[in-house]
Design a protein around this motif. Structure first.
Motif, mmCIF file in Angstrom:
data_model
loop_
_atom_site.group_PDB
_atom_site.id
_atom_site.type_symbol
_atom_site.label_atom_id
_atom_site.label_comp_id
_atom_site.label_asym_id
_atom_site.label_seq_id
_atom_site.Cartn_x
_atom_site.Cartn_y
_atom_site.Cartn_z
ATOM 1 N N ASN A 51 35.628 14.771 58.978
ATOM 2 C CA ASN A 51 35.152 13.846 60.010
ATOM 3 C C ASN A 51 35.972 14.045 61.277
ATOM 4 O O ASN A 51 36.847 14.917 61.349
ATOM 5 N N GLN A 57 35.688 14.895 54.096
ATOM 6 C CA GLN A 57 34.717 13.879 53.702
ATOM 7 C C GLN A 57 34.292 14.027 52.245
ATOM 8 O O GLN A 57 34.083 15.137 51.753
ATOM 9 N N ASP A 61 30.993 9.420 51.394
ATOM 10 C CA ASP A 61 31.270 9.073 52.789
ATOM 11 C C ASP A 61 30.035 9.348 53.634
ATOM 12 O O ASP A 61 29.603 8.526 54.444
ATOM 13 N N VAL A 62 29.499 10.543 53.446
ATOM 14 C CA VAL A 62 28.346 10.983 54.241
ATOM 15 C C VAL A 62 27.100 10.187 53.880
ATOM 16 O O VAL A 62 26.351 9.718 54.747
ATOM 17 N N ASN A 65 27.372 6.551 55.104
ATOM 18 C CA ASN A 65 27.272 6.525 56.567
ATOM 19 C C ASN A 65 25.824 6.692 57.009
ATOM 20 O O ASN A 65 25.332 5.957 57.877
ATOM 21 N N GLU A 84 33.295 5.491 61.459
ATOM 22 C CA GLU A 84 34.414 6.400 61.199
ATOM 23 C C GLU A 84 33.928 7.827 61.005
ATOM 24 O O GLU A 84 34.648 8.782 61.316
ATOM 25 N N GLU A 85 32.718 7.987 60.511
ATOM 26 C CA GLU A 85 32.208 9.311 60.185
ATOM 27 C C GLU A 85 31.405 9.957 61.311
ATOM 28 O O GLU A 85 30.863 11.048 61.141
ATOM 29 N N ASP A 103 33.322 1.171 58.901
ATOM 30 C CA ASP A 103 33.859 2.197 58.007
ATOM 31 C C ASP A 103 32.942 2.169 56.793
ATOM 32 O O ASP A 103 32.986 1.218 56.011
#
Length: 319
Positions: A51, A57, A61-62, A65, A84-85, A103
């Motif tokens: 990121n 990542q 996370d991806v 997001n 955040e990403e 986040d």
């Protein structure tokens, strides 16, 4: 028992903000469902890229997001999004009324060991007649109109403030709603628990070294009482414990990377948690000032964080 929509409807929360909160929390329910599938859905492990902060990542996370970004961009009340990403803010609907920073999966290093993670969010009211820019987004935390997190643990819990105290909701999978389970949370006045990443001890300033050493000495030191240390490695988990039973959480500046003011991000970690703590009777500071008074300089700005029971935050700052 009241569910989230009942509580929001009976409050002074504007309808458009209720909509943004509903979209956000409904998406968090979908993230919770994805987390429960784990390896069965092939969503654990690394995504193979970094990121904007240079952090590798995780797949989730991806995924989380993208779920939040897509759902909020489709909400007409949302003017722009920061994550955040995401390297930059994501303009949504020019006629929207709210900025939201989040986040999407705090504590993602815990994912592959099936430990606690969460989603943190912060909402501001801001209108305009042109697409939003990053400069528009740089609003002090004291102007937040709502803040909260969803904790994905043994049960999925939503902790929320709209400026009228802090309420906790537990997700009821049988009804697929967040149900109010703890109302008007107030943290204790005193504590004997602290949370800090002790592996960084050699990098701390002398003042933080002295403070933590006094906690560790317990009854044998100047504090004249024993302290327990707890560390979840996910800010949502450590803050949730403080809201439930008190404590203090520190992620101070250290000289491991002296150019960084701290590790935690102001806009989508420190600010929302600071609002929650203050609404529950606690305090949230850097080494030098109240977190909610900071004028942001960038959406990914980092700060030192000392938050928790007000008396203990004051004691730490006295060092």
């Amino acid at each position: 028992m009241q569910n989230l929509s009942d509580v929001l409807a009976s409050s002074s929360t504007p309808k458009t903000l209720q909509t943004v909160l509903t979209v956000t929390t409904d998406t968090c329910i979908a993230i919770s469902d994805a987390l429960k599938q784990g390896s069965l859905a092939g969503i654990l492990g690394m995504a193979g890229n970094e990121n904007v902060q240079g952090e590798e990542q995780k797949k989730l996370d991806v995924i989380s997001n993208d779920m939040l970004k897509d759902a909020l961009a489709a909400c007409s009340a949302v003017r722009a999004i920061a994550s955040e990403e995401e390297d930059y803010i994501v303009p949504a609907n020019t006629n929207g009324e709210y900025f939201i920073a989040f986040d999407p999966l705090d504590g993602s290093s815990n994912i592959d060991i099936n430990a606690m993670v969460g989603t943190i969010f912060s909402i501001y009211h801001q209108t305009g007649n042109k697409p939003a820019t990053e400069a528009d987004f740089l609003i002090p935390g004291k102007e937040q109109v709502a803040a909260g997190y969803v904790l994905y643990g043994p049960s999925t819990m939503l902790v929320l403030t709209t400026g009228e105290g802090v309420n906790m909701f537990t997700y009821d999978p049988t009804k697929q709603v967040f149900t109010l389970t703890h109302e008007n949370i107030q943290i204790p006045k005193e504590t004997q628990e602290f949370a800090i990443n002790m592996s960084n001890q050699r990098f701390w300033s002398d003042s933080i070294q002295n403070y933590v050493n006094d906690l560790v000495k317990g009854k044998d030191g100047s504090r004249d009482k024993n302290f327990n240390m707890r560390w979840v490695a996910a800010m949502v988990g450590d803050v949730h414990r403080i809201l439930c039973r008190g404590g203090v959480f520190l992620y101070p500046w250290d000289n491991k990377d002296p150019a960084k003011a701290g590790k935690l991000r102001l806009m989508y970690e420190a600010n929302p948690m600071a609002m929650l703590l203050e609404q529950a009777g606690g305090k949230a500071h850097t080494h030098t000032q109240r977190i909610l008074d900071i004028q942001p300089e960038a959406i990914h700005q980092r700060v030192a964080v000392i938050l928790g029971v007000a008396n203990e935050v004051d004691k730490c700052l006295s060092y």
